[in-house]
Design a protein around this motif. Structure first.
Motif: not given
Length: 404
Positions: A318-334
């Motif tokens: 939360m907030p969902r949009k910002e959290a989603h963007e963070f994960l897309k940038e920082k997580e190293k896997f699909d």
């Protein structure tokens, strides 16, 4: 003499063997599952060799099983296994061969040879699919990801983030898929135990405790599930003590659902909880919601809420949009289908869609386990790692047991 005349009854394990063998041999897509708190094992098969994609209008879909990855597809479609063949059986009743459909009867054979054939077919299928971003996440890497999330929370950019990781186990020689699936059913009565295979997309097995949306007749259901601790003592549901961090984590998910109701001006709903529930060796906090779609005039509430809820704050943040963007940038896997949604649609007037948690993917000679942890301002990175270890073990311990 007919083959079925020589077999007085079929065990439930043998029935699962036959269904898995039939599905893997077909070359098409299939799913096998047992819903929470039921005794019914269900199977569907779509013999098309190409993945079938559909609009997410649940109410207009034929009977089948829907799959959607964590990340949105550009055209917002899901993958769909249409129920060209459907079969179910009751775990509380014996299975009489004469009651089996002809395509199941054709798989009546020696259980040991069927078991060996399933393993061979499974290894052939999973050798065709590989995701190079999946391996075992390093502890230092995950803790660094958690610390990045805590920094964003401290700066006021996020309220909560749910970083995820993977864990790799070797696929044991002589792996017994049917036995493993049956053991999951017996061990996790409160979870949606599932196995699905789609050519070109992969082969997955899991036991998720989280309903995303469910419709039965005129009623809609969803839940806010968050907070995790290990089961302890003789009566864990009553003796569990929840920290402020865990209570607030669950409250964020609950508030998000209520906010979704407000967006569509839905004011009449039942809310029960939060209460402690057990899912395998873990405890969670859960709040249940129920809506009468007929009296509130929302006949398509399932599809509307599916669009609003996915991905939930329990798997994203939360907030969902910002959290989603963070994960897309920082997580190293699909994440693929991990933290996406899966489940049967319009089968016997019910649709039950679950968040795909506590799940594993089969590929080559490995089983890839997935787990996430809810990070809030009070999180301890070391404890978040330990939580993901416990979650991986929900499926992982059954894989390891096969190698004994």
């Amino acid at each position: 003499m007919n083959l079925t005349d020589t077999i007085p009854a079929i065990s439930h394990l043998e029935a699962i063997q036959m269904l898995l063998h039939h599905g893997l041999l077909s070359g098409g897509s299939f799913a096998l599952w047992r819903k929470p708190r039921t005794n019914t094992v269900e199977f569907i098969l779509d013999d098309r060799q190409e993945p079938n994609r559909v609009e997410l209008n649940l109410e207009s879909l034929p009977a089948g099983f829907i799959l959607h990855p964590f990340a949105d597809q550009e055209d917002r479609k899901g993958f769909f296994i249409q129920a060209n063949q459907y079969f179910k059986f009751d775990l509380a009743s014996p299975i009489v061969p004469e009651e089996l459909p002809s395509w199941v009867q054709s798989n009546l054979a020696n259980s040991e040879s069927t078991k060996a054939s399933i393993e061979k077919l499974l290894r052939i299928q999973i050798s065709r699919f590989e995701n190079s971003t999946w391996g075992g996440s390093q502890k230092e890497e995950f803790i660094s990801l958690v610390n990045s999330g805590l920094e964003e929370i401290g700066n006021g950019n996020l309220e909560k983030i749910v970083p995820a990781r993977t864990k790799s186990l070797p696929l044991p020689e002589g792996f017994d898929l049917a036995k493993t699936f049956f053991e999951l059913i017996e061990s996790y009565p409160n979870s949606f135990v599932n196995f699905f295979h789609v050519p070109q997309l992969g082969t997955w097995m899991g036991a998720t405790p989280e309903v995303l949306i469910e419709t039965k007749g005129d009623f809609f259901f969803t839940m806010a599930l968050a907070g995790t601790q290990a089961v302890k003592g003789d009566n864990p549901n009553k003796s569990a003590a929840w920290t402020q961090k865990e209570i607030e984590e669950q409250a964020l998910v609950r508030r998000y659902i209520v906010d979704c109701f407000k967006k569509i001006r839905l004011r009449e709903y039942e809310e029960h909880g939060p209460k402690t529930i057990q899912a395998g060796n873990l405890l969670h906090l859960r709040t249940d919601f129920k809506v009468d779609m007929k009296s509130t005039g929302f006949p398509q509430l399932g599809s509307v809420m599916l669009d609003l809820l996915h991905p939930t704050s329990a798997v994203c943040g939360m907030p969902r949009k910002e959290a989603h963007e963070f994960l897309k940038e920082k997580e190293k896997f699909d994440r693929s289908f991990f933290a996406g949604f899966i489940g049967p649609v319009n089968i016997e007037s019910e649709t039950s869609i679950y968040v795909n948690l506590r799940t594993a993917n089969f590929q080559n000679d490995q089983v890839i386990l997935f787990a996430g942890a809810g990070v809030t301002e009070d999180s301890d990175p070391e404890k978040e790692w330990e939580e993901t270890e416990m979650k991986c073990d929900i499926i992982g311990k059954f894989i390891k047991n096969q190698s004994a």
